[in-house]
Design an enzyme around this catalytic site. Sequence first.
Site, PDB file in Angstrom:
ATOM      1  N   THR A   1       0.812  -1.216   0.000  1.00  0.00           N
ATOM      2  CA  THR A   1       0.000   0.000   0.000  1.00  0.00           C
ATOM      3  C   THR A   1       0.846   1.267   0.000  1.00  0.00           C
ATOM      4  O   THR A   1       0.499   2.269  -0.632  1.00  0.00           O
ATOM      5  CB  THR A   1      -0.931  -0.020   1.235  1.00  0.00           C
ATOM      6  OG1 THR A   1      -1.820  -1.122   1.098  1.00  0.00           O
ATOM      7  CG2 THR A   1      -1.740   1.247   1.368  1.00  0.00           C
TER       8      THR A   1
ATOM      9  N   SER B   1       1.472  -7.535  -1.004  1.00  0.00           N
ATOM     10  CA  SER B   1       2.244  -8.478  -0.185  1.00  0.00           C
ATOM     11  C   SER B   1       1.650  -9.883  -0.175  1.00  0.00           C
ATOM     12  O   SER B   1       2.340 -10.849   0.132  1.00  0.00           O
ATOM     13  CB  SER B   1       2.421  -7.955   1.232  1.00  0.00           C
ATOM     14  OG  SER B   1       1.226  -8.013   1.972  1.00  0.00           O
TER      15      SER B   1
ATOM     16  N   THR C   1       1.457  -4.581   4.207  1.00  0.00           N
ATOM     17  CA  THR C   1       1.312  -4.988   5.602  1.00  0.00           C
ATOM     18  C   THR C   1       0.592  -6.325   5.767  1.00  0.00           C
ATOM     19  O   THR C   1       0.651  -6.926   6.835  1.00  0.00           O
ATOM     20  CB  THR C   1       0.536  -3.917   6.392  1.00  0.00           C
ATOM     21  OG1 THR C   1      -0.741  -3.732   5.779  1.00  0.00           O
ATOM     22  CG2 THR C   1       1.286  -2.605   6.439  1.00  0.00           C
ATOM     23  N   ASP C   2      -0.079  -6.790   4.703  1.00  0.00           N
ATOM     24  CA  ASP C   2      -0.911  -7.989   4.862  1.00  0.00           C
ATOM     25  C   ASP C   2      -0.124  -9.222   5.303  1.00  0.00           C
ATOM     26  O   ASP C   2      -0.638 -10.054   6.054  1.00  0.00           O
ATOM     27  CB  ASP C   2      -1.660  -8.299   3.554  1.00  0.00           C
ATOM     28  CG  ASP C   2      -2.845  -7.360   3.338  1.00  0.00           C
ATOM     29  OD1 ASP C   2      -3.113  -6.509   4.212  1.00  0.00           O
ATOM     30  OD2 ASP C   2      -3.506  -7.487   2.291  1.00  0.00           O
TER      31      ASP C   2
HETATM   32  N1  GLU Z   1      -3.068  -3.139   3.616  1.00  0.00           N
HETATM   33  C1  GLU Z   1      -2.106  -3.818   2.797  1.00  0.00           C
HETATM   34  C2  GLU Z   1      -0.827  -2.992   2.784  1.00  0.00           C
HETATM   35  O1  GLU Z   1      -0.642  -2.366   3.724  1.00  0.00           O
HETATM   36  C3  GLU Z   1      -2.657  -4.219   1.488  1.00  0.00           C
HETATM   37  C4  GLU Z   1      -1.725  -4.546   0.406  1.00  0.00           C
HETATM   38  C5  GLU Z   1      -0.502  -5.366   0.705  1.00  0.00           C
HETATM   39  O2  GLU Z   1      -0.389  -5.984   1.751  1.00  0.00           O
HETATM   40  O3  GLU Z   1       0.378  -5.379  -0.160  1.00  0.00           O
HETATM   41  O4  GLU Z   1       0.012  -2.907   1.962  1.00  0.00           O
END
Ligand code: GLU
Length: 328
Positions: free
Chosen positions: A18, A62, A94-95
């Site tokens: 993200t 991710s 973060t996922d």
């Molecule tokens: N909320 C996630 C992020 O923080 C969604 C996308 C991902 O994990 O790449 O990036």
Amino acid sequence: MSRSNVLPWVSVGSLGGTLSMQPDGERQGVTPSLDCEALLRSVPQLADLAQVRARTLCLQPSASLDIPTLLEALGWAQREVEAGARAVVLTQGTDTLEETAYLLDLLWPCAAPLVMTGAMRSARQPGADGPGNLLAAVQVALAERSRGRGVQVVLDDTIHHASQVRKTASLALAAFESPGVGPEGVVVEGTVHYYRPGRAHAPLPVPTGPMPPVALLEACLGADTDLLWALPELGYAGVVIAGFGAGHVSHAWAEALGELAAQMPVVVATRTGNGPTARSSYGFVGGEIDLQARGVHMAGALCPRKCRVLLGLLLACGNVGLLEGWLR
Ligand code: GLU
């Protein structure tokens, strides 16, 4: 001597997520598109702290990161330190951060800090948290007291150890916690404060081939055992169960896990998200005493997803005998 010559060298590698996402104009929603140079431009304050070397390692959500990409990132980070970088920061989605950080922590061989960060709001969203998280991650990476602490995750000015951090909220800005133990420290006005000393461990060997597949299944009320019985034939080399409560399963699952444990390592963790598994409290069939008697390993405080990463790496290096030592 120019100022930049005396600033420490920090390398920042980006993997997407993200933090690097913005609308692409073609489809609905945001997608990863900002490379590492562009991320760094959004944090001009970094120029006062460090000479930053940027590397775009990939641009993935991710959920689609894979082990070879992470091992490449690890190798790159290690080479940067060997070449003189004071520390390395990796950015990603973060996922899956709670799993990738733990994987890298198990393998990171340097005293130099490896700090990971991401963002919950995309780059062009009002109140985007990526630049602030990146700045805090570099501040943590540069702190002398961050050395020898393995891989740490920094979001929302909070420092978590890779072995404890979990994403506990899907969309909230403060999405990360270290349940049960709390964070390692905080960043306040740019200064890094740790609440406790760090703990070092010897790194595991980096896998040279594909990681042996480890299944992760959750115990659910009234679930049948069909998937458990199918695991050996499907080629799984180990299984982690996200068990009920303190690490419990049904009578039928206990019998199946006992038979599986004769063929592959079986670990039972807790699906609760907080607290360790028990070792000597419950005597019913499917309780932890029964499961251990059947050859099943109890996960202790390690969450099911991190157990799967650990077991995969131990299988990859032929060291499953070390499993109990890691699960304390
Ligand atoms: N909320 C996630 C992020 O923080 C969604 C996308 C991902 O994990 O790449 O990036």
